[in-house]
Design a protein around this motif. Structure first.
Motif, PDB file in Angstrom:
ATOM      1  N   GLY A  44      -6.768  11.366   0.727  1.00 23.48           N
ATOM      2  CA  GLY A  44      -6.455  10.136   0.550  1.00 23.48           C
ATOM      3  C   GLY A  44      -4.678  10.012  -0.523  1.00 23.48           C
ATOM      4  N   MET A  45      -4.381   8.339  -0.367  1.00 18.92           N
ATOM      5  CA  MET A  45      -3.011   8.868  -0.586  1.00 18.92           C
ATOM      6  C   MET A  45      -1.654  10.633  -0.549  1.00 18.92           C
ATOM      7  SD  MET A  45      -3.172   6.690  -4.620  1.00 18.92           S
ATOM      8  CE  MET A  45      -3.824   5.268  -4.113  1.00 18.92           C
ATOM      9  N   ARG A  74       1.150  -1.188  -0.131  1.00 20.18           N
ATOM     10  CA  ARG A  74       0.201   0.206  -0.382  1.00 20.18           C
ATOM     11  C   ARG A  74       0.927   1.497   0.236  1.00 20.18           C
ATOM     12  NH1 ARG A  74      -2.135  -3.197   4.399  1.00 20.18           N
ATOM     13  NH2 ARG A  74      -3.525  -1.569   4.907  1.00 20.18           N
ATOM     14  N   CYS A  98       2.548   4.190  -1.771  1.00 20.93           N
ATOM     15  CA  CYS A  98       2.037   4.759  -3.150  1.00 20.93           C
ATOM     16  C   CYS A  98       3.092   6.790  -3.063  1.00 20.93           C
ATOM     17  CB  CYS A  98       0.850   5.578  -3.106  1.00 20.93           C
ATOM     18  SG  CYS A  98       0.801   6.994  -0.981  1.00 20.93           S
ATOM     19  N   GLN A 146      -9.224   5.391  -6.772  1.00 25.92           N
ATOM     20  CA  GLN A 146      -9.057   4.044  -7.524  1.00 25.92           C
ATOM     21  C   GLN A 146      -9.929   4.827  -8.751  1.00 25.92           C
ATOM     22  OE1 GLN A 146      -5.965   1.116  -6.425  1.00 25.92           O
ATOM     23  NE2 GLN A 146      -5.581   2.084  -4.721  1.00 25.92           N
ATOM     24  N   ARG A 171      -7.904   4.575   6.563  1.00 25.13           N
ATOM     25  CA  ARG A 171      -6.485   5.180   5.021  1.00 25.13           C
ATOM     26  C   ARG A 171      -6.905   4.250   4.144  1.00 25.13           C
ATOM     27  NH1 ARG A 171      -0.719   3.070   4.083  1.00 25.13           N
ATOM     28  NH2 ARG A 171      -1.143   1.355   5.676  1.00 25.13           N
ATOM     29  N   ASP A 172      -7.287   2.743   4.729  1.00 26.99           N
ATOM     30  CA  ASP A 172      -7.107   1.863   3.458  1.00 26.99           C
ATOM     31  C   ASP A 172      -8.918   2.356   2.824  1.00 26.99           C
ATOM     32  OD1 ASP A 172      -5.388   0.597   3.963  1.00 26.99           O
ATOM     33  OD2 ASP A 172      -7.021  -0.662   5.337  1.00 26.99           O
ATOM     34  N   ASP A 210      -8.227   5.267   0.262  1.00 27.83           N
ATOM     35  CA  ASP A 210      -6.688   5.269  -0.291  1.00 27.83           C
ATOM     36  C   ASP A 210      -7.618   4.414  -1.866  1.00 27.83           C
ATOM     37  OD1 ASP A 210      -5.088   6.665   0.752  1.00 27.83           O
ATOM     38  OD2 ASP A 210      -3.807   4.758   1.200  1.00 27.83           O
TER      39      ASP A 210
END
Ligand SMILES: Cc1cc2nc3c(=O)[nH]c(=O)nc-3n(C[C@H](O)[C@H](O)[C@H](O)COP(=O)(O)OP(=O)(O)OC[C@H]3O[C@@H](n4cnc5c(N)ncnc54)[C@H](O)[C@@H]3O)c2cc1C
Length: 387
Positions: A207-208, A82, A84, A365, A357-358, A361
């Motif tokens: 995110g990211m 994970r 980035c 996408q 967080r996942d 992230d």
């Protein structure tokens, strides 16, 4: 998770090398990169020296002359962790191939070695503030003036945007209008760091966060005509011809991240004690995970078939869209399940099971590289061809 037939022994050796590099050089510092909203420049050079960049670019330009499966191995190892902050696929599988396929001899000699070694960082700038989904809306202008192009306009949400040494910018050739139905005329222009009139500012994203994502302004930048990539006016054709590979690499990244999250979810349910064993013993948990696992396995098979098609030079854009749509949406479902099944610990930043967080992230996408709706548009509008 699934016995794959795609790789050979060399790929597995590379996989170990990449894993060692990431675990030693990237994983320990990634949280601090997230705090500073960028990775240090030196990591690109370290990645280049460790063989993580530009695997498919010929050796004469500093690449490895390898096949696309080598890139796949690197994307997967980054996604599994994970990470980035250093998205090698942007440099290796999008920017460098643009230059290799469209560039003149001089441009290849000038730019590719630096991208391969990591001395140079690359970016591609398509999205504009008024919308990224519809490329026909591009309004950035490239006006011819003697031996120069005058570039005026804005781009936004550009990965590596603040740090990039070379930015491939899609701009409307002067005089061309964006009314649909008319032939579009775009130029792809190489803009170098330090160009007068290039202004950049980093975007603060939730995110990211470790990925440098930036807003770019071109205030009448004067670019030598030698920095035009490919033929003038052909930019739209070039953009479209690269969309399939962009969608495939994003699918590969999402699929590998999703598989890692699914494994973690099973593990954490297995460890969480309940009155009757673990939370994995609840039938409700098993049914939810069984559905996700079945979808993950089926999608893995499809993504691998797309990779094999790309290696064989016959990747179909509709299939690339299906791969991106399914992988990114399934990733979102797995991330949501992980958060739910983690209970309260999933919301705590200091918990080993932190899962919010996942979720964020993952949400990035289904938007970047073309949103899910755009993927559905492409797939849906092509269905008449299956009759
Ligand atoms: C982390 C990150 C990195 C990125 N990196 C880059 C980069 O390096 N280079 C670059 O050029 N861009 C980059 N982008 C931009 C990205 O490609 C765009 O965000 C994406 O194309 C969507 O454009 P938009 O955000 O302007 O959304 P919009 O185009 O405004 O769309 C917003 C929403 O409207 C809906 N929608 C839009 N069009 C349609 C339609 N035709 N049918 C149905 N619904 C629709 C969808 O729900 C869509 O999500 C990045 C974005 C992120 C988040």
């Amino acid at each position: 998770m699934f016995k794959r037939t795609l790789f050979e022994q060399d790929h597995e050796i590379l996989r170990h090398q990449v894993a060692d590099f990431l675990d030693a050089q990237v994983v320990p510092d990634h949280a601090s990169w997230a705090a500073s909203r960028k990775a240090p420049r030196a990591i690109w050079q370290q990645a280049g020296a460790a063989g993580l960049l530009c695997r498919t670019i010929p050796q004469e330009y500093g690449g490895h002359g390898g096949d696309f499966r080598q890139s796949v191995v690197i994307i997967e190892e980054i996604a599994k962790r994970r990470l980035c902050g250093i998205l090698t696929f942007l440099q290796s599988d999008i920017v460098a191939p643009y230059l290799h396929r469209l560039g003149s001899d001089h441009q290849r000699q000038e730019y590719l070695p630096g991208l391969c070694s990591g001395q140079r960082i690359g970016a591609v700038a398509l999205t504009e503030p008024q919308g990224g989904s519809d490329l026909h809306q591009i309004s950035c202008q490239a006006e011819s003036d003697g031996d120069e192009i005058i570039l005026t306009g804005q781009k936004t949400h550009i990965s590596n945007g603040s740090e990039a040494d070379i930015i491939i910018v899609a701009a409307r050739s002067a005089g061309a209008r964006g009314t649909s139905g008319q032939a579009e005329s775009f130029d792809m222009v190489l803009v170098e760091a330090g160009t007068e009139g290039l202004l950049r500012s980093r975007i603060d994203k939730t995110g990211m966060p470790a990925l440098d994502t930036s807003h770019l302004r071109f205030d009448g930048c004067r670019i030598p005509k030698g920095n035009l990539l490919g033929a003038s006016g052909m930019g739209f054709f070039y953009l479209v011809s690269f969309l399939s590979i962009e969608r495939l690499v994003l699918a590969i990244y999402a699929q590998a991240m999703m598989e890692a999250l699914l494994k973690e979810t099973v593990k954490l349910c297995n460890m969480r004690k309940s009155a009757h064993g673990s939370t994995l013993d609840y039938q409700a948990t098993q049914f939810r995970l069984a559905d996700l696992y079945s979808d993950a396995i089926a999608n893995r098979s499809f993504v691998d078939s797309c990779i094999a098609d790309h290696v064989a030079g016959r990747l179909d854009n509709r299939n690339a869209c299906i791969a991106k749509l399914r992988s990114t949406e399934l990733l979102g479902r797995v991330a949501a399940a992980k958060l739910q099944l983690s209970g309260a610990r999933g919301f705590c930043a200091d918990s080993a099971e932190e899962a919010t967080r996942d979720v964020v992230d993952s949400a990035v996408q289904t938007v970047w590289g073309g949103s899910s709706e755009v993927m559905r548009n492409v797939i849906g509008s092509s269905l008449v061809n299956i009759l």
